[in-house]
Design an enzyme around this catalytic site. Structure first.
Site, PDB file in Angstrom:
ATOM      1  CD  GLU A   1      -7.202   1.599   0.745  1.00  0.00           C
ATOM      2  OE1 GLU A   1      -6.169   0.924   0.888  1.00  0.00           O
ATOM      3  OE2 GLU A   1      -7.259   2.841   0.939  1.00  0.00           O
TER       4      GLU A   1
ATOM      5  CG  ASN B   1     -10.668   4.884   7.671  1.00  0.00           C
ATOM      6  OD1 ASN B   1     -10.707   4.190   8.689  1.00  0.00           O
ATOM      7  ND2 ASN B   1      -9.779   4.657   6.716  1.00  0.00           N
TER       8      ASN B   1
ATOM      9  CG  ASN C   1     -12.010   2.490   3.115  1.00  0.00           C
ATOM     10  OD1 ASN C   1     -11.308   2.779   2.169  1.00  0.00           O
ATOM     11  ND2 ASN C   1     -12.225   3.323   4.133  1.00  0.00           N
TER      12      ASN C   1
ATOM     13  CG  ASN D   1      -2.051   0.869   1.290  1.00  0.00           C
ATOM     14  OD1 ASN D   1      -2.575   1.140   2.366  1.00  0.00           O
ATOM     15  ND2 ASN D   1      -2.523   1.354   0.159  1.00  0.00           N
TER      16      ASN D   1
ATOM     17  CG  ASN E   1      -8.335   8.333  -0.300  1.00  0.00           C
ATOM     18  OD1 ASN E   1      -7.513   7.539   0.144  1.00  0.00           O
ATOM     19  ND2 ASN E   1      -9.511   8.559   0.260  1.00  0.00           N
TER      20      ASN E   1
ATOM     21  N   GLY F   1      -3.944   3.414   8.193  1.00  0.00           N
ATOM     22  CA  GLY F   1      -3.108   2.528   9.014  1.00  0.00           C
ATOM     23  C   GLY F   1      -1.738   2.255   8.442  1.00  0.00           C
ATOM     24  CG  ASN F   2      -1.079  -0.414   5.281  1.00  0.00           C
ATOM     25  OD1 ASN F   2      -0.671  -1.189   6.135  1.00  0.00           O
ATOM     26  ND2 ASN F   2      -2.031  -0.735   4.421  1.00  0.00           N
TER      27      ASN F   2
ATOM     28  CB  CYS G   1      -6.846  -1.401   3.697  1.00  0.00           C
ATOM     29  SG  CYS G   1      -7.675   0.042   4.385  1.00  0.00           S
TER      30      CYS G   1
END
Ligand code: ZDP
Length: 279
Positions: free
Chosen positions: A213, A162, A195, A11, A64, A74-75, A222
């Site tokens: 996503e 999110n 998502n 990601n 995004n 998170g990543n 994700c």
């Protein structure tokens, strides 16, 4: 503009650093659309800004590829910690990061002075339907029959800051993500879109997950999605509170603690640095 390309299990993100400099008056939403384009730009699943903070060691903003600004990621936040620590910009361990979802705490596993993996306290899951947000009612959206294209999908909705919509399937790799993903992402039930995760249970400690996503399409991993998936697995009595989530890009280790906080552990990788001329 100088940038650093990083990823968490594939990601991938473009990092731009304003930690010690003035933030220029740029349209970052428009910039994300141009820079994340895999043919006409650098190519990535998101644009991340490294900023100073009054509330934490640093502040993270993310955009995004469609230009929208999600609350959390998170990543990217694991990569964010590695970016700061490896450059000596922040030397605390654990360190804190301000996001639109609040201030989070990150514990880094360091080898040879460089961050290899990061354990993030992702906070408490948000289950109240109107706070995810969904148009649902009651205490939570659990195994709820969502009609998509006339077909019924039983979904569980969880927010990690999110929104996420999780549905359990027999075979995750057989799901036609490009067909069904955007239809659930933009479903009226989700006023700010969502998502979408398709989850195949392997055993009570392991699941496979594929994700479509919001604002990005299919990605290899994700982090917030893996956390939301673990919560949905426990709520549907599919797994224990400690679960390995295997995504196309690799494994994330998630634990939904008795303190109601979700902890995510996974790697962070720096790939290259570069410079791009903005027109
Ligand atoms: O919520 C959203 O719009 C996501 N596309 C944000 C990115 C989430 C991410 N993939 C993650 O790891 O949580 C970066």
């Amino acid at each position: 503009m100088k940038f650093t390309k990083m990823h968490g299990l594939g990601n991938d993100f473009i990092f731009v650093d304003y930690f010690k400099t003035e933030i220029p008056d740029l349209d970052f939403s428009g910039l994300a659309i141009d820079l994340c384009d895999r043919n006409f730009g650098i190519g990535a699943d998101g644009l991340v800004l490294v900023l100073a903070s009054n509330a934490a060691d640093a502040r993270m903003r993310i955009f995004n590829p469609d230009g929208s600004e999600p609350e959390m990621c998170g990543n990217a936040i694991r990569c964010f910690a590695k970016y700061l620590y490896d450059r000596g910009l922040v030397l605390d361990n654990p360190l804190t990061v301000e996001t639109l979802r609040g201030v989070l705490t990150l514990e880094m596993q360091v080898e040879g002075g460089l961050v290899e993996s990061v354990k993030v306290d992702m906070g408490e899951p948000i289950l109240k339907p109107e706070h995810i947000p969904t148009t649902g009612t009651g205490d939570m959206v659990l195994n709820y029959p969502l009609i998509v294209d006339g077909k019924e999908f039983f979904v569980t909705a969880v927010s990690m800051g999110n929104p996420h919509c999780i549905t359990f399937v027999e075979n995750a790799s057989a799901v036609n993500l490009k067909e069904i993903g955007p239809k659930v992402e933009t479903h009226d039930f989700f006023p700010r879109n969502t998502n979408v995760e398709f989850v195949q249970v392997v055993d009570r400690g392991h699941v496979m997950m594929r994700v479509w996503e919001r604002g990005a399409g299919p990605t290899l991993a994700c982090g917030t999605g893996a956390c939301a998936t673990a919560v949905a697995c426990v709520l549907n009595d599919k797994t224990n509170r400690k679960v390995k989530v295997t995504v196309p890009g690799g494994d994330l280790f998630i634990e939904w603690g008795e303190d109601n906080h979700v902890h995510m552990t996974g790697p962070a990788t720096e790939v290259f640095t570069g410079e791009i001329t903005l027109f």
